[in-house]
Design an enzyme around this catalytic site. Structure first.
Site, mmCIF file in Angstrom:
data_model
loop_
_atom_site.group_PDB
_atom_site.id
_atom_site.type_symbol
_atom_site.label_atom_id
_atom_site.label_comp_id
_atom_site.label_asym_id
_atom_site.label_seq_id
_atom_site.Cartn_x
_atom_site.Cartn_y
_atom_site.Cartn_z
ATOM 1 C CE LYS A 1 -2.404 -1.204 10.665
ATOM 2 N NZ LYS A 1 -2.916 -0.428 9.524
ATOM 3 C CG ASN B 1 -11.048 7.983 10.370
ATOM 4 O OD1 ASN B 1 -11.087 6.758 10.492
ATOM 5 N ND2 ASN B 1 -9.942 8.613 10.048
ATOM 6 C CG ASP C 1 -5.820 0.335 11.734
ATOM 7 O OD1 ASP C 1 -5.529 0.514 10.542
ATOM 8 O OD2 ASP C 1 -6.547 -0.608 12.109
ATOM 9 C CB THR D 1 -8.884 6.487 4.974
ATOM 10 O OG1 THR D 1 -7.736 6.751 5.773
ATOM 11 C CG2 THR D 1 -8.836 5.061 4.473
ATOM 12 C CE LYS E 1 -3.085 0.048 3.256
ATOM 13 N NZ LYS E 1 -3.997 0.309 4.402
HETATM 14 N N1 GLU Z 1 -4.052 2.675 9.523
HETATM 15 C C1 GLU Z 1 -4.054 3.285 8.223
HETATM 16 C C2 GLU Z 1 -3.850 2.247 7.153
HETATM 17 O O1 GLU Z 1 -4.313 1.125 7.297
HETATM 18 C C3 GLU Z 1 -3.121 4.495 8.135
HETATM 19 C C4 GLU Z 1 -1.695 4.259 8.481
HETATM 20 C C5 GLU Z 1 -0.849 5.535 8.573
HETATM 21 O O2 GLU Z 1 -1.358 6.618 8.375
HETATM 22 O O3 GLU Z 1 0.347 5.375 8.861
HETATM 23 O O4 GLU Z 1 -3.280 2.456 6.113
#
Ligand code: GLU
Length: 449
Positions: free
Chosen positions: A129, A244, A169, A213, A117
């Site tokens: 993560k 969000n 997240d 997002t 991603k």
């Molecule tokens: N948790 C979000 C994701 O799944 C954002 C992660 C971020 O901003 O570092 O991509």
């Protein structure tokens, strides 16, 4: 020499043996590797350099104890995790999830997806993560603060603006990032704004990060629809979730003339025949921190469902924005039977493996999360850029950059799909191949590390 498919199978066999019982992690890796055979055939050097074997092995996994004391003085112990998966493209970057389902397997699946991603965003960010099996529901503000402080006390030696930059997240939003930032600042004794993203606007956060997002998801879906000569005007859309991602998807959908008709949380799902009243939904979720069941009490056109499935509603577009495995093969078949044209994932791995197969075998435009929901982390990278330059960009500036990034991700998917499978609309292969090639090229350049 074995075929590319046999080689991939042997890497997956090794992965399952070395990570027993980590089913979500196996599923995420299988989903990516299964689409890489044509890539490996065109780039034999990736196999020679053991890129697959290396990319499925996290560079570092941190697992720590998080003790905290509740308002009654009772002691609790949770588990903290941070998986630093891949730093070929930049420092580790990815969110923190606080949810009772969090385990090593969940964090590894999310971290693995995050690598590709983040690569697709074109920004200089590696993949990571983290999180905890802590359940924020029903906790007081002081309990959340104490938990965040204890979590950061366990995490802080491993992160930094050039090493690893966590964000939010599920279960981690602006409030939690604030408490964790405060504790980090106290522990290291300096104001290092680039160590976390999703910060408050007054102290280093970026405009549009909260919305990113959802806005990005709708922009990506708009691009997919455009390839078939369609737009959002007048389309009925089902959205799941009410965090969000869901809220700002709904906001963007409304601005484009679509009619979002649903959302959900663990109390059930809501169908609103008049289209979602965004102000009411925001008031309930963001101000009152309430449940979606409260919405129907104040909105005559809405009904609450606690049985059947949100995916039974006939719609033109479906945007799963809740959590992993919320949409299975049967749901996918129902959506297709009811005439859905596009499905794009705001959540990470919301569609299970069978559901993905069903969409892949159909004509439906299916946008996997690593491409469709990359807008959040993309704006996190823009937040890091603003922090480095000690600047704050305007709303329009960030929104335009986000829109361009999503268009670019869509183009990369289409081009890679065309290159590796000979048609433009295999977004699964397209996103996996485009993300993987960028990471693999950097790993080759950096040698066997
Ligand atoms: N948790 C979000 C994701 O799944 C954002 C992660 C971020 O901003 O570092 O991509």
């Amino acid at each position: 020499m074995s075929t590319a498919n046999e080689y991939i199978e042997s890497v997956l066999d090794g992965l399952r043996v070395r990570n027993p019982g980590e089913l979500e992690f196996h599923e995420a890796v299988t989903g990516v590797l299964d689409s890489l055979a044509p890539v490996l055939e065109q780039h034999p050097v990736y196999r020679d350099a053991a890129i697959l074997e290396r990319v499925v092995e996290p560079e570092r996994v941190v697992h720590f104890r998080v003790p905290w004391v509740d308002d009654e003085g009772k002691h609790h112990v949770n588990r903290g995790f941070r998986v630093q998966f891949n730093s070929a493209l930049g420092p580790y970057k990815g969110g923190l999830r606080f949810h009772p389902t969090v385990s090593a397997s969940i964090i590894k699946f999310l971290g693995f997806e995050q690598i590709f991603k983040n690569a697709l965003t074109g920004q200089q960010i590696g993949g990571g993560k983290g999180g905890s099996d802590f359940d924020p529901h029903g906790k007081s503000d002081n309990e959340i603060m104490r938990f965040c402080q204890s979590f950061m006390t366990g995490l802080y030696p491993f992160i930094g603006s050039k090493r690893d930059i966590p964000a939010g997240d599920i279960g981690v939003g602006g409030r939690e990032i604030g408490y964790m930032f405060g504790q980090y600042k106290r522990l290291v004794g300096s104001f290092e704004s680039g160590v976390l993203t999703g910060k408050g606007l007054g102290w280093g956060g970026s405009l549009i990060r909260t919305e990113a997002t959802g806005y990005g998801l709708v922009a990506f879906t708009r691009e997919m629809l455009q390839t078939r000569g369609e737009d959002f005007e007048g389309q009925t859309v089902s959205v799941s979730g009410s965090g969000n991602v869901a809220i700002y998807s709904i906001e963007k959908l409304l601005s484009l003339g679509a009619k979002p008709v649903s959302f959900s949380d663990s109390s059930g799902w809501v169908y609103d025949s008049e289209g979602v009243d965004l102000d009411l939904l925001k008031e309930i979720k963001e101000v009152r921190r309430g449940r979606v069941s409260d919405y129907v009490k104040e909105r005559p056109s809405a009904e609450l469902h606690t049985d059947s499935s949100i995916w039974n509603v006939p719609v033109d577009v479906a945007l799963p924005c809740a959590t992993q495995h919320e949409l299975n093969g049967e749901h996918a078949r129902t959506l297709i039977k009811n005439g859905v044209k596009a499905v794009a994932e705001g959540a990470n791995m919301p569609t299970d493996a069978e559901g993905v197969e069903v969409f892949e075998a159909s004509d439906v435009l299916y946008g996997p999360g690593k491409a469709a929901n990359a807008g959040g982390v993309a704006v996190s990278a823009l937040e890091m850029q603003q922090n480095s330059a000690r600047q704050s960009w305007s709303r329009e500036d960030v929104a335009d950059r986000l829109d361009k990034i999503m268009e670019d991700i869509h183009t990369q998917c289409v081009e890679a799909s065309q290159k590796y499978v000979g048609r433009p609309d295999d977004y699964v292969t397209g996103s996996n191949a485009a993300g993987f090639v960028r990471v693999a090229e950097a790993m080759i350049s950096q040698g066997a590390v």
